[in-house]
Design a protein around this motif. Structure first.
Motif, PDB file in Angstrom:
ATOM      1  N   ILE A 197      35.268  32.620   7.590  1.00 35.05           N
ATOM      2  CA  ILE A 197      36.454  32.117   7.589  1.00 35.05           C
ATOM      3  C   ILE A 197      37.342  33.127   6.919  1.00 35.05           C
ATOM      4  CG2 ILE A 197      37.995  30.337   6.533  1.00 35.05           C
ATOM      5  CD1 ILE A 197      35.583  28.354   7.134  1.00 35.05           C
ATOM      6  N   GLU A 198      36.671  33.833   5.817  1.00 38.50           N
ATOM      7  CA  GLU A 198      37.363  34.896   5.193  1.00 38.50           C
ATOM      8  C   GLU A 198      37.833  35.880   5.952  1.00 38.50           C
ATOM      9  OE1 GLU A 198      37.359  37.451   0.943  1.00 38.50           O
ATOM     10  OE2 GLU A 198      35.315  36.559   1.737  1.00 38.50           O
ATOM     11  N   LYS A 199      36.825  36.390   6.908  1.00 46.21           N
ATOM     12  CA  LYS A 199      37.020  37.574   7.685  1.00 46.21           C
ATOM     13  C   LYS A 199      38.180  37.197   8.841  1.00 46.21           C
ATOM     14  CE  LYS A 199      32.587  39.655   7.124  1.00 46.21           C
ATOM     15  NZ  LYS A 199      31.199  39.852   7.854  1.00 46.21           N
ATOM     16  N   ILE A 200      38.314  35.770   9.123  1.00 43.44           N
ATOM     17  CA  ILE A 200      39.325  35.304  10.031  1.00 43.44           C
ATOM     18  C   ILE A 200      40.733  35.441   9.428  1.00 43.44           C
ATOM     19  CG2 ILE A 200      40.098  33.245  11.438  1.00 43.44           C
ATOM     20  CD1 ILE A 200      36.994  33.107  12.176  1.00 43.44           C
ATOM     21  N   PHE A 201      40.535  34.828   8.353  1.00 43.23           N
ATOM     22  CA  PHE A 201      41.954  34.903   7.451  1.00 43.23           C
ATOM     23  C   PHE A 201      42.266  36.374   7.243  1.00 43.23           C
ATOM     24  CE2 PHE A 201      43.941  35.817   3.492  1.00 43.23           C
ATOM     25  CZ  PHE A 201      44.950  34.754   3.195  1.00 43.23           C
ATOM     26  N   MET A 202      41.509  37.371   6.968  1.00 43.96           N
ATOM     27  CA  MET A 202      41.940  38.701   6.910  1.00 43.96           C
ATOM     28  C   MET A 202      42.655  39.369   8.119  1.00 43.96           C
ATOM     29  SD  MET A 202      39.061  39.839   4.199  1.00 43.96           S
ATOM     30  CE  MET A 202      38.715  41.606   5.005  1.00 43.96           C
ATOM     31  N   ILE A 203      42.073  38.835   9.242  1.00 40.13           N
ATOM     32  CA  ILE A 203      42.519  39.327  10.475  1.00 40.13           C
ATOM     33  C   ILE A 203      43.951  38.780  10.858  1.00 40.13           C
ATOM     34  CG2 ILE A 203      42.289  38.904  13.270  1.00 40.13           C
ATOM     35  CD1 ILE A 203      39.405  39.025  12.602  1.00 40.13           C
ATOM     36  N   LEU A 204      44.179  37.337  10.367  1.00 36.06           N
ATOM     37  CA  LEU A 204      45.285  36.874  10.477  1.00 36.06           C
ATOM     38  C   LEU A 204      46.372  36.984   9.625  1.00 36.06           C
ATOM     39  CD1 LEU A 204      44.151  33.179  11.011  1.00 36.06           C
ATOM     40  CD2 LEU A 204      44.940  34.731  12.625  1.00 36.06           C
ATOM     41  N   ASP A 205      45.878  37.960   8.289  1.00 33.57           N
ATOM     42  CA  ASP A 205      46.922  38.134   7.470  1.00 33.57           C
ATOM     43  C   ASP A 205      47.351  39.884   7.962  1.00 33.57           C
ATOM     44  OD1 ASP A 205      48.163  39.402   5.254  1.00 33.57           O
ATOM     45  OD2 ASP A 205      46.307  39.499   3.867  1.00 33.57           O
ATOM     46  N   GLN A 206      48.287  39.687   8.858  1.00 29.95           N
ATOM     47  CA  GLN A 206      48.588  41.024   9.767  1.00 29.95           C
ATOM     48  C   GLN A 206      49.166  41.860   9.009  1.00 29.95           C
ATOM     49  OE1 GLN A 206      48.705  41.518  13.114  1.00 29.95           O
ATOM     50  NE2 GLN A 206      47.153  39.770  13.086  1.00 29.95           N
ATOM     51  N   ASP A 207      49.651  41.802   7.760  1.00 27.02           N
ATOM     52  CA  ASP A 207      50.333  42.851   6.880  1.00 27.02           C
ATOM     53  C   ASP A 207      49.392  43.303   5.887  1.00 27.02           C
ATOM     54  OD1 ASP A 207      50.900  40.657   5.149  1.00 27.02           O
ATOM     55  OD2 ASP A 207      52.814  40.789   4.936  1.00 27.02           O
ATOM     56  N   LYS A 208      48.280  42.663   5.777  1.00 28.01           N
ATOM     57  CA  LYS A 208      47.387  42.748   4.617  1.00 28.01           C
ATOM     58  C   LYS A 208      47.931  42.523   3.132  1.00 28.01           C
ATOM     59  CE  LYS A 208      44.705  43.474   8.267  1.00 28.01           C
ATOM     60  NZ  LYS A 208      44.146  42.488   8.797  1.00 28.01           N
ATOM     61  N   SER A 209      48.649  41.451   3.065  1.00 28.49           N
ATOM     62  CA  SER A 209      49.081  41.303   1.674  1.00 28.49           C
ATOM     63  C   SER A 209      48.542  40.571   0.913  1.00 28.49           C
ATOM     64  CB  SER A 209      50.587  40.510   2.020  1.00 28.49           C
ATOM     65  OG  SER A 209      50.608  39.366   2.516  1.00 28.49           O
ATOM     66  N   GLY A 210      47.421  39.816   1.639  1.00 28.32           N
ATOM     67  CA  GLY A 210      46.531  38.729   0.958  1.00 28.32           C
ATOM     68  C   GLY A 210      46.977  37.403   1.225  1.00 28.32           C
ATOM     69  N   TYR A 211      48.050  37.327   1.961  1.00 26.51           N
ATOM     70  CA  TYR A 211      48.918  36.076   2.142  1.00 26.51           C
ATOM     71  C   TYR A 211      49.084  35.936   3.501  1.00 26.51           C
ATOM     72  CZ  TYR A 211      49.270  35.479  -2.948  1.00 26.51           C
ATOM     73  OH  TYR A 211      49.258  35.370  -4.234  1.00 26.51           O
ATOM     74  N   ILE A 212      49.281  34.722   3.998  1.00 23.56           N
ATOM     75  CA  ILE A 212      49.838  34.514   5.385  1.00 23.56           C
ATOM     76  C   ILE A 212      51.109  34.116   5.203  1.00 23.56           C
ATOM     77  CG2 ILE A 212      49.634  33.325   7.828  1.00 23.56           C
ATOM     78  CD1 ILE A 212      46.655  33.360   7.127  1.00 23.56           C
ATOM     79  N   GLU A 213      52.145  34.634   5.413  1.00 27.09           N
ATOM     80  CA  GLU A 213      53.677  34.282   5.380  1.00 27.09           C
ATOM     81  C   GLU A 213      54.250  33.516   6.560  1.00 27.09           C
ATOM     82  OE1 GLU A 213      52.721  37.856   2.661  1.00 27.09           O
ATOM     83  OE2 GLU A 213      52.857  37.560   4.740  1.00 27.09           O
ATOM     84  N   GLN A 214      55.249  33.073   6.464  1.00 27.56           N
ATOM     85  CA  GLN A 214      55.885  32.437   7.351  1.00 27.56           C
ATOM     86  C   GLN A 214      56.073  33.101   8.539  1.00 27.56           C
ATOM     87  OE1 GLN A 214      59.369  30.500   6.019  1.00 27.56           O
ATOM     88  NE2 GLN A 214      60.118  30.017   8.336  1.00 27.56           N
ATOM     89  N   ASP A 215      56.421  34.449   8.609  1.00 29.95           N
ATOM     90  CA  ASP A 215      56.688  35.222  10.160  1.00 29.95           C
ATOM     91  C   ASP A 215      55.272  35.256  10.583  1.00 29.95           C
ATOM     92  OD1 ASP A 215      55.792  36.810   7.779  1.00 29.95           O
ATOM     93  OD2 ASP A 215      56.749  38.461   8.933  1.00 29.95           O
ATOM     94  N   GLU A 216      54.164  35.416   9.948  1.00 31.15           N
ATOM     95  CA  GLU A 216      52.854  35.610  10.427  1.00 31.15           C
ATOM     96  C   GLU A 216      52.380  34.209  11.019  1.00 31.15           C
ATOM     97  OE1 GLU A 216      50.806  39.055   7.709  1.00 31.15           O
ATOM     98  OE2 GLU A 216      51.187  37.100   6.646  1.00 31.15           O
ATOM     99  N   LEU A 217      52.710  33.225  10.451  1.00 27.45           N
ATOM    100  CA  LEU A 217      52.522  31.823  10.789  1.00 27.45           C
ATOM    101  C   LEU A 217      53.230  31.458  12.392  1.00 27.45           C
ATOM    102  CD1 LEU A 217      52.333  29.481   7.787  1.00 27.45           C
ATOM    103  CD2 LEU A 217      50.336  30.217   9.285  1.00 27.45           C
ATOM    104  N   GLN A 218      54.327  31.927  12.288  1.00 26.73           N
ATOM    105  CA  GLN A 218      55.312  31.736  13.442  1.00 26.73           C
ATOM    106  C   GLN A 218      54.446  32.267  14.763  1.00 26.73           C
ATOM    107  OE1 GLN A 218      59.384  32.668  13.338  1.00 26.73           O
ATOM    108  NE2 GLN A 218      59.728  31.510  15.135  1.00 26.73           N
ATOM    109  N   LEU A 219      53.991  33.252  14.560  1.00 29.09           N
ATOM    110  CA  LEU A 219      53.366  34.129  15.573  1.00 29.09           C
ATOM    111  C   LEU A 219      51.700  33.542  15.784  1.00 29.09           C
ATOM    112  CD1 LEU A 219      55.246  37.581  15.351  1.00 29.09           C
ATOM    113  CD2 LEU A 219      55.604  35.536  16.802  1.00 29.09           C
TER     114      LEU A 219
END
Length: 124
Positions: free
Chosen positions: A44-66
């Motif tokens: 799950i951590e590796k999947i989170f890291m893939i989804l965190d497109q900008d590698k900020s350590g967070y999934i932000e609104q713009d990343e969630l929208q896509l």
């Protein structure tokens, strides 16, 4: 590393198809369908890291929208309402982003012993 390293392509296709219509996305249902609820914390951590497109350590609104497009390039963006609901479910400290702690919480749901993707998020 891609999501298909952890998830079955046919499961992803079924989950994307199930939320094809606007405002039909349910994180809980989606994560169950793609098999995230059965993954280990390290996966799950590796999947989170893939989804965190900008590698900020967070999934932000713009990343969630896509979000769905991470799973399938032809998938639709989430609607504003879906994005907002998804963010609120995982934003544990009100900073407008989902950290690892919120992601893990979202994954686990109400049971801390069973991971259910998109029910727990953990910040680092």
């Amino acid at each position: 590393m891609t999501l298909t390293d952890f998830l079955v392509v046919s499961d992803i296709a079924s989950a994307i198809n199930a939320c094809r219509a606007n405002d039909s996305f349910s994180p809980k249902k989606f994560f169950a369908m793609v098999g995230l609820s059965k993954k280990s914390p390290p996966e799950i951590e590796k999947i989170f890291m893939i989804l965190d497109q900008d590698k900020s350590g967070y999934i932000e609104q713009d990343e969630l929208q896509l979000f769905l497009q991470n799973f399938s390039k032809g998938a639709r963006p989430l609607t504003t309402a879906e994005t907002r609901a998804f963010l609120l479910a995982g934003d544990k400290d009100g900073n407008g982003k989902i950290g690892w702690d919120g992601w893990v919480t979202r994954q686990r749901g109400s049971s801390p012993k069973v991971l259910q993707p998109c029910h727990v998020f953990i910040k680092r």
